[in-house]
Scaffold this active site. Structure first.
Site: not given
Length: 283
Positions: A109, A233, A261
């Site tokens: 991320s 996600d 995620h």
């Protein structure tokens, strides 16, 4: 048997970073960079992975500057662009302190954005890159899950934390009570004033500054890059991974189905195999 993990404070230039390591320091170094979010740490993202891979690699998982138990600048830089610049500088200082000239970043991320920023800034110190659910696409409209993460301090409760974490995975029911246990463990750190201050400064969009890269910039990356996307996600859409894989010349894309995620937490064994195979050049 998982490798032993050691956690210590390391002086990195004029900052101190909390760092967890596993494996032999003479082995190929993997730099695990966690994502953003209230209460996140290097271990909360990567504990299983660095234990599993520590028998083959030197795994380094810091709490990035302004997260967890690392230093929190006061006053902090305003906006993600300015704070990322300072965080990248602190991470280079950490690698210098550890004597690591060249690393393979594994970025989740926001940690993926950090990995890309480091690769573009000092490509000679990056061997390969692994991105998972990474940011980096300009002009991206945030998904509701990311908005909830950004706005967490509007209602910083354990219940809100548990609800937020449920958006990080594809099937919350598969985790039983574990997500609530993680939420309870995170809340004391997330509600510290220094952690709150760093979070709000990072997501101060009034400060301006860009947080993604145009295709011509990504085209300068010469390293082999593995881009891992999760099909379901709800924090960073898989379209970002597709964008990165299309514009980084030596990138390959792996899409994980039935996954949110946190693919390194939802499918840790698969994730470890992907990292190991890519680093060894098996694919």
């Amino acid at each position: 048997m998982p490798a032993a993990i050691t956690t210590s404070d390391v002086r990195a230039g004029d900052r101190t970073l909390r760092v967890s390591t596993a494996g032999d320091p003479s082995a190929t170094p993997l730099l695990f960079l966690h994502g953003s979010g209230p209460g996140v740490t290097g271990l909360s993202n990567w504990e299983r992975l660095i234990g599993d891979l520590g028998d083959r690699y030197y795994c380094v998982a810091p709490d990035t500057l302004g997260f967890g138990d690392s230093d929190h600048p006061n006053p902090p830089p305003r906006g993600m662009a300015a704070f990322t610049e300072l965080r990248v500088a602190a991470t280079w200082a950490l690698l210098d302190a550890l004597g690591l000239e060249k690393v393979i970043p594994v970025g989740n991320s926001y940690g993926g954005q950090m990995s890309l920023a480091m690769t573009l800034e000092r490509p000679e110190r990056i061997e390969k890159v692994i991105l998972m659910g990474s940011g980096g696409m300009p002009d991206l409209k945030p998904l509701p899950g990311l908005v909830k993460l950004i706005d967490f301090y509007d209602d910083p409760t354990e219940e809100a934390m548990a609800e937020l974490l449920s958006l990080f995975v594809h099937d919350p029911a598969a985790f039983g009570d574990r997500l609530r246990e993680i939420a309870a463990a995170r809340i004391p750190r997330a509600t510290r004033e220094d952690v709150r201050r760093s979070h709000l400064a990072t997501f101060d969009f009034s400060a301006g500054g860009r947080i993604g890269w145009q295709p011509d910039e990504l085209a300068r990356i010469e390293q082999e890059v593995l881009v891992i996307a999760a099909r379901e996600d709800r924090i960073v859409p898989p379209e970002v991974s597709l964008y990165l894989s299309r514009n980084i010349p030596n990138a390959r894309l792996h899409v994980v189905p039935n996954c949110g995620h946190w693919s390194q937490i939802e499918y840790p064994e698969m994730f470890a195999r992907l990292v190991d195979g890519f680093v060894r050049g098996a694919f």
